[in-house]
Design a protein around this motif. Structure first.
Motif, PDB file in Angstrom:
ATOM      1  N   ALA A  75       8.273  -7.105 -43.493  1.00  0.00           N
ATOM      2  CA  ALA A  75       8.800  -7.281 -45.022  1.00  0.00           C
ATOM      3  C   ALA A  75       8.387  -6.304 -45.631  1.00  0.00           C
ATOM      4  O   ALA A  75       7.267  -5.562 -45.335  1.00  0.00           O
ATOM      5  CB  ALA A  75       8.047  -8.504 -45.500  1.00  0.00           C
ATOM      6  N   TYR A  76       9.173  -5.584 -46.237  1.00  0.00           N
ATOM      7  CA  TYR A  76       8.863  -4.675 -47.459  1.00  0.00           C
ATOM      8  C   TYR A  76       8.640  -5.103 -48.508  1.00  0.00           C
ATOM      9  O   TYR A  76       9.393  -5.657 -49.197  1.00  0.00           O
ATOM     10  CB  TYR A  76       9.899  -3.469 -47.401  1.00  0.00           C
ATOM     11  N   VAL A  77       7.336  -5.243 -49.051  1.00  0.00           N
ATOM     12  CA  VAL A  77       6.813  -5.884 -50.215  1.00  0.00           C
ATOM     13  C   VAL A  77       6.527  -4.738 -51.246  1.00  0.00           C
ATOM     14  O   VAL A  77       5.999  -3.794 -50.985  1.00  0.00           O
ATOM     15  CB  VAL A  77       5.510  -6.589 -49.744  1.00  0.00           C
ATOM     16  N   SER A  78       7.360  -5.036 -52.324  1.00  0.00           N
ATOM     17  CA  SER A  78       7.238  -4.438 -53.521  1.00  0.00           C
ATOM     18  C   SER A  78       7.074  -5.080 -54.915  1.00  0.00           C
ATOM     19  O   SER A  78       7.384  -6.360 -54.645  1.00  0.00           O
ATOM     20  CB  SER A  78       8.329  -3.380 -53.513  1.00  0.00           C
ATOM     21  N   SER A  79       6.543  -4.522 -55.905  1.00  0.00           N
ATOM     22  CA  SER A  79       6.448  -5.194 -56.997  1.00  0.00           C
ATOM     23  C   SER A  79       7.582  -5.076 -57.916  1.00  0.00           C
ATOM     24  O   SER A  79       8.033  -5.497 -58.896  1.00  0.00           O
ATOM     25  CB  SER A  79       5.283  -4.982 -57.959  1.00  0.00           C
ATOM     26  N   GLN A  80       8.603  -4.426 -57.326  1.00  0.00           N
ATOM     27  CA  GLN A  80       9.813  -3.990 -58.041  1.00  0.00           C
ATOM     28  C   GLN A  80      10.894  -4.703 -57.304  1.00  0.00           C
ATOM     29  O   GLN A  80      11.308  -4.153 -56.345  1.00  0.00           O
ATOM     30  CB  GLN A  80      10.003  -2.623 -58.235  1.00  0.00           C
ATOM     31  N   GLU A  81      11.737  -5.337 -58.159  1.00  0.00           N
ATOM     32  CA  GLU A  81      12.744  -5.920 -57.523  1.00  0.00           C
ATOM     33  C   GLU A  81      14.065  -4.927 -57.404  1.00  0.00           C
ATOM     34  O   GLU A  81      14.692  -4.930 -56.551  1.00  0.00           O
ATOM     35  CB  GLU A  81      13.072  -7.253 -58.460  1.00  0.00           C
ATOM     36  N   GLU A  82      14.046  -4.110 -58.465  1.00  0.00           N
ATOM     37  CA  GLU A  82      15.152  -3.196 -58.263  1.00  0.00           C
ATOM     38  C   GLU A  82      15.090  -2.240 -57.131  1.00  0.00           C
ATOM     39  O   GLU A  82      15.982  -1.949 -56.424  1.00  0.00           O
ATOM     40  CB  GLU A  82      14.999  -2.384 -59.729  1.00  0.00           C
ATOM     41  N   LYS A  83      13.824  -1.966 -57.063  1.00  0.00           N
ATOM     42  CA  LYS A  83      13.717  -0.928 -55.865  1.00  0.00           C
ATOM     43  C   LYS A  83      14.214  -1.551 -54.687  1.00  0.00           C
ATOM     44  O   LYS A  83      15.096  -1.015 -53.858  1.00  0.00           O
ATOM     45  CB  LYS A  83      12.201  -0.574 -55.566  1.00  0.00           C
ATOM     46  N   ILE A  84      13.833  -2.469 -54.361  1.00  0.00           N
ATOM     47  CA  ILE A  84      14.450  -3.428 -53.243  1.00  0.00           C
ATOM     48  C   ILE A  84      15.777  -3.706 -53.078  1.00  0.00           C
ATOM     49  O   ILE A  84      16.650  -3.191 -52.104  1.00  0.00           O
ATOM     50  CB  ILE A  84      13.648  -4.518 -52.964  1.00  0.00           C
ATOM     51  N   MET A  85      16.540  -3.975 -54.269  1.00  0.00           N
ATOM     52  CA  MET A  85      17.714  -4.059 -54.537  1.00  0.00           C
ATOM     53  C   MET A  85      18.515  -2.839 -54.135  1.00  0.00           C
ATOM     54  O   MET A  85      19.463  -2.664 -53.446  1.00  0.00           O
ATOM     55  CB  MET A  85      18.050  -4.676 -55.825  1.00  0.00           C
ATOM     56  N   HIS A  86      18.077  -1.866 -54.803  1.00  0.00           N
ATOM     57  CA  HIS A  86      18.804  -0.674 -54.623  1.00  0.00           C
ATOM     58  C   HIS A  86      18.700   0.269 -53.384  1.00  0.00           C
ATOM     59  O   HIS A  86      19.569   0.669 -52.917  1.00  0.00           O
ATOM     60  CB  HIS A  86      18.259   0.526 -55.624  1.00  0.00           C
ATOM     61  N   HIS A  87      17.562  -0.357 -52.596  1.00  0.00           N
ATOM     62  CA  HIS A  87      17.430   0.497 -51.430  1.00  0.00           C
ATOM     63  C   HIS A  87      17.599  -0.633 -50.247  1.00  0.00           C
ATOM     64  O   HIS A  87      17.280  -0.248 -49.177  1.00  0.00           O
ATOM     65  CB  HIS A  87      16.140   1.094 -51.186  1.00  0.00           C
ATOM     66  N   PHE A  88      18.387  -1.523 -50.653  1.00  0.00           N
ATOM     67  CA  PHE A  88      18.487  -2.630 -49.699  1.00  0.00           C
ATOM     68  C   PHE A  88      19.393  -1.858 -48.327  1.00  0.00           C
ATOM     69  O   PHE A  88      18.834  -2.020 -47.203  1.00  0.00           O
ATOM     70  CB  PHE A  88      19.410  -3.801 -49.989  1.00  0.00           C
ATOM     71  N   PRO A  89      20.465  -1.339 -48.608  1.00  0.00           N
ATOM     72  CA  PRO A  89      20.851  -0.701 -47.351  1.00  0.00           C
ATOM     73  C   PRO A  89      19.985   0.167 -46.522  1.00  0.00           C
ATOM     74  O   PRO A  89      20.067   0.010 -45.288  1.00  0.00           O
ATOM     75  CB  PRO A  89      22.195  -0.048 -47.889  1.00  0.00           C
ATOM     76  N   GLN A  90      19.443   0.945 -47.156  1.00  0.00           N
ATOM     77  CA  GLN A  90      18.593   2.016 -46.467  1.00  0.00           C
ATOM     78  C   GLN A  90      17.471   1.058 -45.708  1.00  0.00           C
ATOM     79  O   GLN A  90      17.247   1.207 -44.444  1.00  0.00           O
ATOM     80  CB  GLN A  90      18.013   3.005 -47.273  1.00  0.00           C
ATOM     81  N   LEU A  91      16.998   0.094 -46.498  1.00  0.00           N
ATOM     82  CA  LEU A  91      15.960  -0.726 -46.085  1.00  0.00           C
ATOM     83  C   LEU A  91      16.373  -1.350 -44.787  1.00  0.00           C
ATOM     84  O   LEU A  91      15.698  -1.617 -43.616  1.00  0.00           O
ATOM     85  CB  LEU A  91      15.112  -1.632 -46.939  1.00  0.00           C
ATOM     86  N   SER A  92      17.573  -1.836 -44.779  1.00  0.00           N
ATOM     87  CA  SER A  92      18.181  -2.583 -43.831  1.00  0.00           C
ATOM     88  C   SER A  92      18.376  -1.585 -42.616  1.00  0.00           C
ATOM     89  O   SER A  92      17.739  -2.236 -41.455  1.00  0.00           O
ATOM     90  CB  SER A  92      19.285  -3.373 -44.359  1.00  0.00           C
ATOM     91  N   ALA A  93      18.995  -0.663 -42.785  1.00  0.00           N
ATOM     92  CA  ALA A  93      19.022   0.386 -41.876  1.00  0.00           C
ATOM     93  C   ALA A  93      17.816   0.666 -40.976  1.00  0.00           C
ATOM     94  O   ALA A  93      17.667   0.616 -39.694  1.00  0.00           O
ATOM     95  CB  ALA A  93      19.872   1.413 -42.320  1.00  0.00           C
ATOM     96  N   GLU A  94      16.861   0.982 -41.994  1.00  0.00           N
ATOM     97  CA  GLU A  94      15.373   1.447 -41.272  1.00  0.00           C
ATOM     98  C   GLU A  94      14.935   0.413 -40.480  1.00  0.00           C
ATOM     99  O   GLU A  94      14.377   0.543 -39.466  1.00  0.00           O
ATOM    100  CB  GLU A  94      14.593   1.819 -42.315  1.00  0.00           C
ATOM    101  N   PHE A  95      14.959  -0.967 -41.101  1.00  0.00           N
ATOM    102  CA  PHE A  95      14.269  -1.578 -40.500  1.00  0.00           C
ATOM    103  C   PHE A  95      14.942  -2.231 -39.214  1.00  0.00           C
ATOM    104  O   PHE A  95      14.308  -2.784 -38.328  1.00  0.00           O
ATOM    105  CB  PHE A  95      14.030  -3.120 -41.385  1.00  0.00           C
ATOM    106  N   SER A  96      16.269  -2.181 -39.358  1.00  0.00           N
ATOM    107  CA  SER A  96      17.240  -2.765 -38.034  1.00  0.00           C
ATOM    108  C   SER A  96      16.763  -1.621 -36.964  1.00  0.00           C
ATOM    109  O   SER A  96      16.516  -2.082 -35.654  1.00  0.00           O
ATOM    110  CB  SER A  96      18.624  -2.505 -38.375  1.00  0.00           C
TER     111      SER A  96
END
Lengths: 1017, 453
Positions: free
Chosen positions: A154-175
């Motif tokens: 899990a990438y835990v952050s206090s900012q919802e927007e951050k995760i939302m915006h970087h969802f594709p990147q996060l998803s790719a990286e975590f994959s």
């Protein structure tokens, strides 16, 4: 108590943006997405209620014993999470699992592995104010329920927007990380299966023997001898196999031994059988062994007696084991064991064939049951019918060779023990892959560190810069450009799997494919050959325990040339004994061409011979052992069969590369940074009271050992900040005690360094205060601060700072900047390297990159300049002391004075053409207004990019370049309406753009014959 | 050598500053605003030969011949084969298959002569084991033969067949010979020593022969330079500063100039150096002509003589800080010179603003003798040059880039100028504006090809 977590819908903003219809609008790739923040929210991080200070990555597991539990965090828990309740949070995130199905019920005849796709969700814990991108994945564990262990990252952050915006990147990286983990896990799982299979086979044999023995006990002796005959046949077959497996060198010896053993075994078995006839009971095996050995020992020589002793001990343990297990119902046990063998074999096949399959079929769905093995597999009964029951002596003799883990007896009851300790992540996943995964996670953490707005703008900048190929080379930091390209390399799409069509344990091509392929393909090849062999000699098949000997032979750190092996078992010995990693790699190449059909072949072939998987398993164990050794990896990387890029691409190394040049500096200051975070507030007090700050600076200058030596510490580029920060603690303890630094009173020393220090301090403190408001990235110290985003940001701040300092120090800075921007080489002449280097650093911002990055800057040189140097270097730090004979200007500078502007930092003069234009004045104006280095850096970048865009237009202004057109002059004037000096700048930049675009970069030096002016301070 | 290149120039440069005439950095008439360095040689580059309108061959002490594209600065071919330094090089155009081909003939200290094809880099012909290495090469137009001059004069056919040899060995010690083609059909070559020797090349169907038909023994010192001005005139310059114009038909002296830079006191001109004059100061190193004007590189000065009017046009005693090695008359009336001091200077012949004023430069002794009478070496007649035709040689630009003596240059017209130097480099000097425009056009062309960015 456990509320269901908020599941957040992910929508990309871009979905709602209507395509631009205006023909004059910017092209798609250059348009900037709307600000993602809602109007009422600040773009900066809100101070939230979260109890952790910065984003972190959490790996959690749903343990079947204790439920959800956090495993590790990146960065370390103590640093990242503060008082945040990880346990609770992992409970929350693990309670959402969107995987559709797990493995089928245990004990079914067809145990299936479900190759479940990872689930990616964004969760919010609104009460805590924590949001997380959660990536669920399952790892396989033979001992776990359903063979699966659910994990999540899990990438835990206090900012919802951050995760939302970087969802594709996060998803790719975590994959990517997930694939890495899963690959390693599959590898370990396969190993585990191998072992288990070995155990099961062994158990089965023991059981068979027991059953046989029981039968024998009620039958005449003659049959026994018949059985013995058959057994001898079997042994021949085994011996053959054995020979095949052994190296040539040991062949003769082995034969000798075998003969010995054979004889021995014969008497042994007869004796034993005879005894066992008499003795009935559960512990007969044990006793008979010892008795026989004690009698038989007389017959043989030393060698034999030793051997027998070993027999004895081994036999003892094993028989003892078997005795202790005390199977209540051997037949039932045998049945269950055989079933288990089938199950495991099926599992092994599934797990090894998964990647192949996956590669073949791009739309590979979760594993579909494949019944082929079961239909093709011969009934195990024939073996028993053949009454080829291995005789204990032979078996034991085999085991004497076994140096590695001896097979264990397993009982069905011991298969599942829930009180057993579950494997941890290190055991589940191959070490190498685990390390890779952790590395990637760390880099993810670093990459996404920082404020959401910052990340967003950085992304935007990079994206936009990416499209400005024609001009972006001029002034942009290459890291901004490199990152993007690297990211393209890292794209999570399945890349063409050219490298490893066959590697069995290979999963996603994303990670380490070549590596895996080299290592893992061996078993398949072997399997082919083994099949061939066994097909030729079906009789030899059943002596399965002998196969342990095979394993033993191959246990040596050997490689096998797969091609040699094919169909020619004898040759295998050679390759086994002689092979080094390189050999295998060589085959990998060839494998690439022929690989696919081989792998297809193996699948149907394998079941034809029963022990083949077993052998394969042994073999695989051998092969995979290699993977653990470091050197094999090295060797792998040296061969040309592996494209280094591919290896590299699997590491998230973009970050490492991007700022590698400042690595040293960054390393130096890691300690300082820790202090910085801690001491930030105290430092900022210095800013509030400048006088005090100066005083402090003076204190900084004093090293503890020599408190009264008025040394000005002049260190390499921008050293002051390091110095100051490193000494913050020292300062704090000395502020009160220390008198004013004598240097100030004396006023004897030039004020430059002092001011520098103050500048540094003020800047760093302001930077710190900035950092403290954006509590995200700098406040908590991080030992692993690396040359990453923060690094480049830091670098920029430093550059901006020194540039500002330069502007303040030299009122005629604009002329120097003009020289740089108009392509006239600027020489910073001085006798002290640090000073020269500092000003070179300061001027770096204004230096267009000619040729490769940084190629145009030579921070310090003592060699006389050549005309060729002037072609490449546009900013030179020159050692005045290089020519001590001429105190003024070094002769080479005099000689080329028409091509050079010379900034003499010792005499504080500047000799260059005077600038009378207005274009670049904004660059130097803010010397008073702007305080912070970063701010100035960005400001300067924007001013320069404005100039660059004008130059770009000029480049493509047709009429300006067509010769002899009447409108030429007028057009130029109309268009630009600029001073000649400004035109020179634009022309130079435009020239660079044209050269870049035509890919034709002859080294030329353009100059103009203009008079220089000497500016004095 | 290297030491000198790296550091030596520096010291000299400092001296330079004091004595040199300095044009300053504003040179509006100097159109060379872009330079490109052509790197490739490993030793002094001594010869430049233009192959066609964009190709150039360079050769030097490293025995290599490099062929360059002057427009792009690209190195096209490397011609390797000579083991020692190249002593002479010339281009040789011949007709093969109906099309003219240009080859390169090189002579080297390894006593070989080679013909190269600059298109392919092949060594087409080689002659080795000459008795002496050739010092100079001359291709005779009209007849398909070429000459090599060393201690002996050889005449070669196109196929590298030795046609004939001069049997003249009088000057066995002569290290320097300068054949020059003088007349059409009547081939006379002068071998430079103290007396020019006129050879006659008899061309017949059967054989060729070289005969010395005339010795011109009017020079008092070694002849350094020899040039044919036009059909009727040729000029020779000697080490001690004699410049003699000869009639090409009857070999009579048309003009005799004894250039003697007068020591001058009381003149405030910065270029006047007070001191003992050395012999080399008057040595005529090089002659260049455009058919009318003859430019002589005299020591470190320049001297322009009108061969038709038999008058001195302009002169400058100290044009460079060191010996001038090569000069050239450009089409636009400019004079270019290069020197051991590493610079190339561009001069313009300008009318003196006030002809009545005495010449601003130094004085020179001049013996204007016509006919054969002026052979005596009396005290030079000192006169104020108030000749109406006298113009001044004004420096309009200089090219600084080489760190060693500039040996030679070759002009490609508006495409630029290439200089070669002892610092192993060639530098192509170009008009920055023009090049920039060309690059823009190339860019637009590329954009068209690529259909946009």
């Amino acid at each position: 108590m456990i509320g269901s977590p908020d599941l957040l819908a992910f929508t990309a903003e871009t979905d709602f943006r209507e395509p631009p219809t205006d023909p004059l609008a910017l092209p798609e790739e250059l348009s900037i997405p709307l600000c993602p923040h809602s109007s009422n929210s600040s773009p900066w991080t809100r101070t939230s209620r979260v109890k952790f200070s910065k984003d972190f990555i959490l790996i959690a597991e749903f343990s079947e014993q204790v439920g959800p539990q956090p495993l590790l965090t990146i960065p370390d828990e103590t640093k990242a999470c503060g008082s945040f309740d990880l346990n609770h949070f992992s409970l929350r995130i693990m309670s959402v699992d969107y995987q559709t199905s797990f493995a089928g019920p245990l004990g079914s005849s067809n145990a299936k592995l479900n190759f479940v796709e990872d689930a990616k969700v964004v969760l919010g814990e609104s009460r805590e104010g924590a949001y997380a991108y959660v990536h669920h994945l399952t790892l396989y564990d033979l001992e776990a329920r359903g063979f699966v262990r659910p994990f999540c990252m899990a990438y835990v952050s206090s900012q919802e927007e951050k995760i939302m915006h970087h969802f594709p990147q996060l998803s790719a990286e975590f994959s990517k990380v997930s694939e890495c983990l899963k690959t390693g896990n599959r590898k370990n799982f396969a190993n585990e299966l191998d072992k288990k299979l070995g155990d099961l086979e062994y158990t089965r044999l023991i059981l068979l023997r027991e059953i046989r023995r029981e039968q024998l006990s009620s039958e005449p002796v003659s049959e026994i001898s018949g059985g013995g005959e058959e057994m001898v046949n079997g042994r021949f077959a085994w011996q053959r196999v054995n020979e095949d497996k052994k190296g040539n060198s040991s062949l003769s010896q082995t034969r000798e031994e075998e003969k010995l053993k054979e004889k021995e075994g014969c008497e042994f078995s007869v004796e034993e059988v005879g005894k066992s006839k008499d003795m009935s009971g559960l512990d007969k095996g044990n006793e008979s062994g010892s008795v026989v050995l004690s009698t038989g020992a007389d017959g043989g020589g030393n060698n034999r007696s030793k051997r027998k002793e070993r027999f004895e001990s081994l036999k003892e343990t094993e028989e003892g084991q078997s005795a202790r297990l005390r199977w209540p119902d051997k037949a039932a046990e045998l049945a269950s064991v055989e079933k288990a063998i089938q199950e495991h074999r099926s599992l092994l096949k599934q797990v090894t064939s998964y990647p192949t399959r996956k590669l073949r079929d791009p739309e590979f769905l979760p594993y579909e049951p494949d019944d082929a093995p079961h239909t093709l597999e011969p009934d195990p009964n024939p073996y028993t019918q053949h009454s080829l029951i291995p005789e204990p002596g032979v078996e034991c003799s085999v085991f004497t060779h076994t140096s590695s883990r001896p097979p264990q007896l397993v009982s069905s009851s011991s298969c599942r023990r829930f009180d057993k300790r579950l494997k941890n992540l290190e055991e589940l996943c191959d070490e190498y892959f685990l390390q890779q995964a952790l590395k990637q996670l760390r880099s993810i953490e670093k990459n996404f560190r920082g404020d959401s707005s910052y990340l967003f703008t950085r992304q935007l900048t990079q994206k936009l810069l990416q499209h400005l190929k024609s001009t972006n080379f001029l002034f942009e930091e290459p890291c901004d450009l490199v990152v993007e390209t690297e990211q393209q390399l890292h794209k999570p799409e399945v890349r063409p799997s050219l490298l490893l069509p066959v590697s069995p344990l290979q999963s996603e091509p994303v990670s380490l494919e070549s590596y895996t392929s080299c290592v893992e393909m061996v078993p398949i090849k072997l399997q082919v050959s083994m099949n061939g062999q066994f097909l030729a000699e079906p009789n030899s098949v059943p002596s399965s325990p002998c196969c342990d000997d095979l394993a033993l032979v191959t246990d040596a750190p050997t490689e096998c040339d797969c091609q040699d092996r094919e169909g020619v078992p004898i040759q295998m010995k050679d390759s086994i004994s002689s092979g080094e990693s390189i050999e295998v790699l060589g085959t990998e190449k060839s494998f690439r061409t022929q690989g696919t059909h081989i792998s297809i072949e193996t699948v149907p072939l394998r079941p034809l011979s029963f022990p083949a998987p077993f052998l394969e398993g042994r073999k695989r164990r051998v092969a995979t052992q290699r993977t653990n050794s470091e050197d094999s990896i090295e060797v792998l990387s040296t061969t040309d069969s592996i494209i280094p890029d591919d290896l590299r691409a699997s590491y998230p190394s973009a970050i490492h590369e991007e700022t590698s040049e400042c690595e040293g500096e960054e390393k130096d200051r890691t300690s300082g940074q820790e202090d910085k975070g801690v001491e930030g507030c105290r430092c900022s007090s210095g800013e509030a009271a400048p006088a005090e700050g100066e005083e402090k600076c003076n204190n900084f200058l004093r090293t503890p050992g020599t408190p009264d030596t008025p040394t000005i510490v002049l260190t390499p580029p921008d050293p002051c900040i390091d110095f100051a920060l490193n000494n913050v603690n020292y300062l704090d303890s000395h502020t009160m005690a220390g008198p004013l630094f004598p240097m100030v009173d004396a006023g004897s020393l030039q004020e430059g360094p002092l001011q520098l220090l103050r500048d540094d301090l003020s800047d760093c403190t302001s930077y710190l205060s900035l950092a403290s408001t954006a509590s995200e990235f700098t406040l908590s110290p991080d030992l692993h601060w690396e040359k990453s985003v923060g690094g480049s940001r830091r670098k920029r701040a430093r550059l901006g700072r020194t540039a500002l300092r330069f502007l303040r120090q030299f009122p005629f800075a604009v002329h120097a900047v003009y020289s740089l921007l108009s392509g006239r080489t600027l020489v910073v002449l001085g006798s002290e390297e640090t000073v020269v280097r500092r000003w070179v650093t300061a001027l770096t911002i204004y230096t267009p990159h000619v040729g490769k990055y940084r190629e145009s800057i030579q921070p310090w040189t003592s060699d006389p300049l050549q005309i060729t140097d002037l072609l490449t270097w546009k900013l030179i730090g020159f050692n005045r002391m290089a020519s001590p004979t001429s105190p003024g200007m070094p002769p080479c500078l005099v000689r080329y004075s028409r091509y050079l502007s010379v900034l003499d930092v010792d005499q504080r003069t500047l000799r260059c053409p005077a600038y009378r234009g207005s274009l670049i004045c904004p660059l130097v104006e803010p010397r008073t207004q702007i305080v912070h280095g970063t701010t100035y850096y960005l400001y300067a970048q924007s001013v320069i990019s404005k100039i660059v865009s004008r130059a770009f237009l000029l480049t493509f202004c047709h009429s300006l370049h067509l010769p002899s057109s009447q409108s030429e002059v007028s057009a130029e004037r109309c268009y630009c309406d600029l001073h000649d000096d400004d035109m020179k700048i634009l022309n130079f930049l435009s020239e660079l753009i044209a050269l870049q675009l035509t890919d034709n970069t002859p080294r030329i030096l353009r100059f103009s014959y203009t008079a220089s002016t000497v500016f004095k301070l | 050598m290297l030491r000198w290149i790296l550091g030596g120039r520096g010291a000299q440069g400092a001296v330079e500053k004091s004595a040199a005439l300095c044009i300053g950095e504003e040179q509006p008439k100097n159109c060379f605003t872009e330079l490109q360095v052509l790197k490739g040689h490993f030793d002094i580059v001594r010869f430049l030969v233009q192959i066609d309108d964009f190709r150039l061959a360079s050769a030097g002490d490293d025995g290599m011949v490099l062929v360059w594209n002057v427009e792009t600065g690209e190195r096209l071919v490397e011609l390797r084969g000579h083991t020692q330094q190249i002593t002479a090089m010339t281009s040789y155009t011949f007709i093969r298959g109906g099309k003219p081909h240009t080859g390169l003939i090189t002579a080297s200290s390894d006593r070989t002569l080679s013909l190269w094809d600059p298109d392919t880099g092949n060594r087409v012909q080689t002659v080795s084991d000459l008795q002496s290495s050739a010092r100079c090469l001359l291709v005779l137009s009209g007849v398909d033969v070429w000459l090599s001059g060393g201690n002996e004069l050889c005449v070669w056919s196109r196929d590298f067949q030795l046609q004939c040899k001069s049997v003249h060995h009088r000057d066995a010690g002569s290290r320097h010979s300068a054949p020059e083609q003088i007349h059409h059909q009547l081939m006379r070559c002068i071998r430079a020593w103290r007396t020019p020797i006129i050879f006659k090349l008899n061309l017949s169907e059967v054989e060729m022969s070289v005969l010395a038909i005339r010795h011109l023994a009017d020079h008092q010192d070694t002849i350094r330079a020899l040039i044919s001005i036009n059909d009727g005139l040729f000029a020779s310059g000697s080490h001690n500063g004699e410049l003699i114009l000869w009639d090409a038909v009857d070999w009579t002296i048309q003009a005799y100039e004894f250039i003697l830079w007068e020591e001058q006191a009381g003149d405030a001109q910065p270029e006047i150096r007070v001191g003992q004059q050395k012999q080399t100061d008057m040595s005529i190193q090089h002659l260049a002509t455009d058919g009318e004007l003859v430019v002589a590189a005299v020591g470190s000065g320049l001297y322009v003589y009108n061969a038709v009017m038999k008058t001195v046009v302009a002169y400058r005693k100290i044009a460079h800080d060191s010996d001038v090695l090569h000069t050239m008359l450009l089409d636009n009336g400019q004079v270019m010179s290069c020197s051991e001091d590493g610079s190339v200077r561009i001069w313009e012949l300008q009318d003196l603003p006030l002809p009545a004023e005495p010449a601003p430069s130094g004085f020179f002794g001049m013996f204007g003798t016509f006919g054969r009478s002026g052979k005596q070496t009396g005290a030079p007649m000192k006169k104020l040059l108030d000749i109406s035709g006298l113009r001044s040689l004004e420096l309009i630009g200089d090219l600084i880039g080489h760190s060693g003596a500039v040996q030679m240059f070759a002009s490609f017209g508006e495409k630029g100028l290439v200089t070669c130097s002892a610092d192993h480099l060639l530098i192509a000097w170009k008009d920055g504006e023009r090049e920039s425009q060309l690059r823009s056009l190339a860019l637009f062309q590329k954009l068209e090809e690529m259909q946009g960015l």
